[in-house]
Design a protein around this motif. Sequence first.
Motif, short mmCIF file in Angstrom:
data_model
loop_
_atom_site.label_atom_id
_atom_site.label_comp_id
_atom_site.label_asym_id
_atom_site.label_seq_id
_atom_site.Cartn_x
_atom_site.Cartn_y
_atom_site.Cartn_z
N UNK A 151 33.91 12.28 54.98
CA UNK A 151 32.60 12.75 55.44
C UNK A 151 32.68 13.12 56.91
N UNK A 152 31.97 14.20 57.28
CA UNK A 152 31.88 14.57 58.68
C UNK A 152 30.95 13.60 59.41
N UNK A 153 31.14 13.46 60.71
CA UNK A 153 30.24 12.69 61.55
C UNK A 153 29.43 13.67 62.39
N UNK A 154 28.22 13.95 61.95
CA UNK A 154 27.41 14.95 62.62
C UNK A 154 28.09 16.30 62.61
N UNK A 179 38.51 5.87 60.13
CA UNK A 179 38.09 6.97 60.99
C UNK A 179 39.32 7.72 61.49
N UNK A 180 39.23 9.05 61.49
CA UNK A 180 40.33 9.88 61.98
C UNK A 180 39.79 10.85 63.02
N UNK A 181 40.55 11.03 64.09
CA UNK A 181 40.20 11.99 65.12
C UNK A 181 41.39 12.85 65.47
N UNK A 182 41.14 14.07 65.89
CA UNK A 182 42.25 14.95 66.23
C UNK A 182 41.78 16.34 66.59
N UNK A 183 42.58 17.33 66.19
CA UNK A 183 42.27 18.72 66.48
C UNK A 183 41.83 19.48 65.25
N UNK A 184 41.55 18.79 64.17
CA UNK A 184 41.22 19.45 62.90
C UNK A 184 39.75 19.88 62.85
N UNK A 185 39.49 20.87 62.01
CA UNK A 185 38.11 21.31 61.76
C UNK A 185 37.72 21.11 60.29
N UNK A 186 38.67 20.65 59.49
CA UNK A 186 38.38 20.27 58.11
C UNK A 186 39.38 19.22 57.67
N UNK A 187 38.96 18.37 56.74
CA UNK A 187 39.82 17.31 56.23
C UNK A 187 39.29 16.89 54.86
N UNK A 188 40.18 16.79 53.88
CA UNK A 188 39.76 16.42 52.54
C UNK A 188 38.79 17.38 51.92
N UNK A 189 38.84 18.65 52.35
CA UNK A 189 37.95 19.65 51.81
C UNK A 189 36.58 19.67 52.44
N UNK A 224 34.25 20.20 55.96
CA UNK A 224 34.20 20.70 57.34
C UNK A 224 33.85 19.55 58.27
N UNK A 225 34.68 19.33 59.28
CA UNK A 225 34.48 18.18 60.18
C UNK A 225 34.97 18.57 61.57
N UNK A 226 34.12 18.39 62.55
CA UNK A 226 34.43 18.78 63.92
C UNK A 226 35.27 17.77 64.65
N UNK A 227 36.54 17.64 64.23
CA UNK A 227 37.57 16.88 64.96
C UNK A 227 37.46 15.36 64.84
N UNK A 228 36.50 14.89 64.05
CA UNK A 228 36.41 13.46 63.75
C UNK A 228 35.71 13.31 62.41
#
Length: 304
Positions: free
Chosen positions: A145-148, A120-130, A132-136
């Motif tokens: 994969x995004x979490x919700x 699991x990764x958390x931070x200030x990002x809005x995308x990771x590995x292509x 869309x993910x809201x900071x986690x």
Amino acid sequence: WNDGTGPKLFVGGSFSGITGRPGTRGVARYNLATNTWSAVGSGVFSQFTNSFATSFMVFPFGGVDELVVGGSFGTASNVAGTQNLARWNGTRWASVADPAASGAVWALARGSIGAGDRLYAGGGFTSIGGVTAGRVAQFDGTTWQALGTGIAGPFSPTVFALALFDDGTGGGTQLYAAGRFDSADGQPAPLIAKWTTQGWRRVGSNLAGASIFSDISALTVFDDGSGPALYAGGSDFRVDGQPATAARWDGTTWTRVGQALTGRTTAFAAFNDGTGTKLYAGGTAQPAVNYVYRLENNQWVPAA
């Protein structure tokens, strides 16, 4: 972590190098047997802006453990796809997320919540590995994969800390994310939320920020003798309307831990100094407790 040459202490931060040790930028390793520092490749760094490493977590790739490093950096030793998140196997750096995280990675955790082993990764990002993910987000060893719909807030929403904890309410182990935010999955969740198999949930109702700048920067699970509980530390937050430096979640409610200090609590550690295991903490702008302190009879006292 043992990178194949024996156990080493790895450190990360906002340093440009250790005297006499070329390549020790952002990350370095210490050999306790020889009392020497050495480089981890040529480190993690950015060419034109401040850079720093924030977090470490061991995770298997192809069945072999590697050290994952998160932070805010442009590259790990000039290897492609290593911005803000990279992995070290003892001899080389490699990408974990390509395309890279769109913002800083502040926290890493590992565990299983209704599925197999995950990073699991958390931070200030809005995308990771292509994705869309809201900071986690979570990584299964192959894909992200995004979490919700993730974490949101009015002022630079960021996840600063992650922890896995079973609060005893019957949901099993859950992922707790804390930082500077006020909602998760579009629902109110001031400063901290937990990810369950049903999505994000608010953690209690009696903890809140005092302003849009309030945050929780540290999480840990600690047993003070009454059973494991989740401890949270940060800056300018409230429990039952009262200022708090740290708070304890027992699965039902939050209670204040110790006196309210100035500044921010940024780290926790449990340590047995010979008189029993105690909770230690560290932070910034806290000269009254010498910046490193421990909990004694529900009061923070200087560690030394």
